[in-house]
Design an enzyme around this catalytic site. Structure first.
Site, PDB file in Angstrom:
ATOM      1  N   LYS A 272       0.822  -1.211   0.000  1.00 22.85           N
ATOM      2  CA  LYS A 272       0.000   0.000   0.000  1.00 22.85           C
ATOM      3  C   LYS A 272       0.855   1.259   0.000  1.00 22.85           C
ATOM      4  O   LYS A 272       0.438   2.302  -0.514  1.00 22.85           O
ATOM      5  CB  LYS A 272      -0.980   0.003   1.174  1.00 22.85           C
ATOM      6  CG  LYS A 272      -0.362  -0.248   2.546  1.00 22.85           C
ATOM      7  CD  LYS A 272      -0.166   1.003   3.351  1.00 22.85           C
ATOM      8  CE  LYS A 272       0.336   0.706   4.749  1.00 22.85           C
ATOM      9  NZ  LYS A 272       0.463   1.868   5.600  1.00 22.85           N
TER      10      LYS A 272
ATOM     11  N   ASN B 161       4.172   8.563   2.413  1.00 26.20           N
ATOM     12  CA  ASN B 161       4.453   7.984   1.104  1.00 26.20           C
ATOM     13  C   ASN B 161       3.743   8.755  -0.006  1.00 26.20           C
ATOM     14  O   ASN B 161       4.316   8.987  -1.070  1.00 26.20           O
ATOM     15  CB  ASN B 161       4.046   6.509   1.084  1.00 26.20           C
ATOM     16  CG  ASN B 161       4.987   5.652   1.898  1.00 26.20           C
ATOM     17  OD1 ASN B 161       6.075   5.291   1.468  1.00 26.20           O
ATOM     18  ND2 ASN B 161       4.576   5.343   3.128  1.00 26.20           N
TER      19      ASN B 161
END
Length: 333
Positions: free
Chosen positions: A194, A259
């Protein structure tokens, strides 16, 4: 009611700080290892971590703080690792205490670069820890929302259901709901993947793609995640459960996602090095991208992971994000 197991958290970052906060709701004493001695002194004096989640206030009498990893391992039954995967092997090299008979849970969302393995497999292969004594703690759960005591959900995965239940009991509170799973490999790979997809979402945002494209990207990402995990470890699982799809969505869309922020900077023209320097935080997805790409290449399944391949081309081959994502749009549906 206090859990009789003694817990130790390893890592002084935001997620490690959040885990200590959660455990402090239920435990009289929580072990906490961090290598930053000045941060330890600050916490003992001021009651909060000066570098991460500084709004969280601790009762220092509940904390067993040390920069000696052996001390916290010896004082704990359950070891929860929240050290970034890129630094885990280096920290473990300082360990001189046997991990036998310890229950080890990973709260790390990444691959150990030195072994190319997810954290659970790394402990199993390198330290002979049986899989029934290895577990994973996954979201969807951002450390920043734990600090704010916003309702959050954790999935605790372990081959031994009793170990999963004990850790779940140690972490749950009025603002933390927990559920258990036996899919230790799948949930850990999902937690790693993810972050790669969040980088992709960030790159797309930085390039100027809108919500319509982001929805298509995330829809394709969850299907790509399923193909990847099924290829690595096939078992009965519902990819739409919170530990998979939920964690993917919160990491891909949230403003707290480092991220996604990292990807957004890359999309806006930052180099990898400059983005990392400006963030001053570890984007686990950067290291995970290389490991995931190499694994699919080895398995000759690279054609099944176009999003991972695109992120790899941008981060490791220094390809133009604009050109790479223009090609990616033709591979999504």
């Amino acid at each position: 009611m206090e859990n009789k197991l003694r817990f130790g958290v390893f890592g002084g970052g935001s997620w490690g700080t959040a885990l200590v906060k959660m455990l402090s709701e239920n435990q009289n004493k929580v072990g906490w290892y961090m290598r930053n001695d000045s941060a330890i002194r600050h916490i003992l004096k001021e009651g909060h971590n000066p570098n991460y989640l500084s709004s969280v206030e601790f009762d220092v009498d509940q904390l067993n703080l040390s920069h000696n990893i052996d001390q916290i391992v010896e004082a704990s039954d359950v070891l929860i690792f929240a050290i970034p995967s890129a630094f885990l092997d280096g920290e473990l090299k300082n360990l001189h205490v046997n991990l036998k008979d310890k229950i080890i849970f990973s709260a790390i969302k990444g691959i150990v670069p030195e072994s190319g393995l997810i954290v659970g497999e790394h402990f199993h292969n390198q330290y002979d820890i049986p899989f029934e004594n290895i577990g994973v703690i996954t979201g969807p759960c951002h450390a920043e929302e734990v600090a704010l005591e916003r309702l959050s959900y954790l999935t605790i995965a372990c081959a031994d259901a009793n170990n999963a239940k004990l850790v779940a009991q140690g972490l749950k509170s009025d603002y933390i709901r927990t559920k258990i799973s036996d899919d230790i490999i799948g949930t850990e790979y999902a937690a790693m993947l993810k972050n790669i997809y969040a980088i992709a979402a960030g790159i797309a945002h930085g390039l100027g793609y809108g919500d319509n494209f982001q929805s298509v990207l995330m829809s394709n990402a969850v299907r790509e995640m399923k193909r990847f995990i099924d290829r690595v470890y096939k078992m009965k699982r519902n990819i739409n459960n919170s530990a998979y799809l939920g964690d993917l969505l919160v990491t891909g869309y949230s403003t707290f996602s480092r991220n996604r922020l990292f990807g957004n900077m890359i999309g806006k023209g930052y180099t990898v090095k400059s983005a990392m320097m400006e963030m001053n935080m570890v984007a686990e997805g950067y290291y995970a991208t290389k490991s995931a790409h190499l694994l699919m290449d080895k398995l000759e399944k690279k054609s099944k992971t176009p999003i991972i391949n695109a992120v790899y081309q941008v981060l490791y081959k220094e390809k133009s994000p604009k050109k790479v994502f223009e090609k990616l749009t033709d591979k999504l549906d």
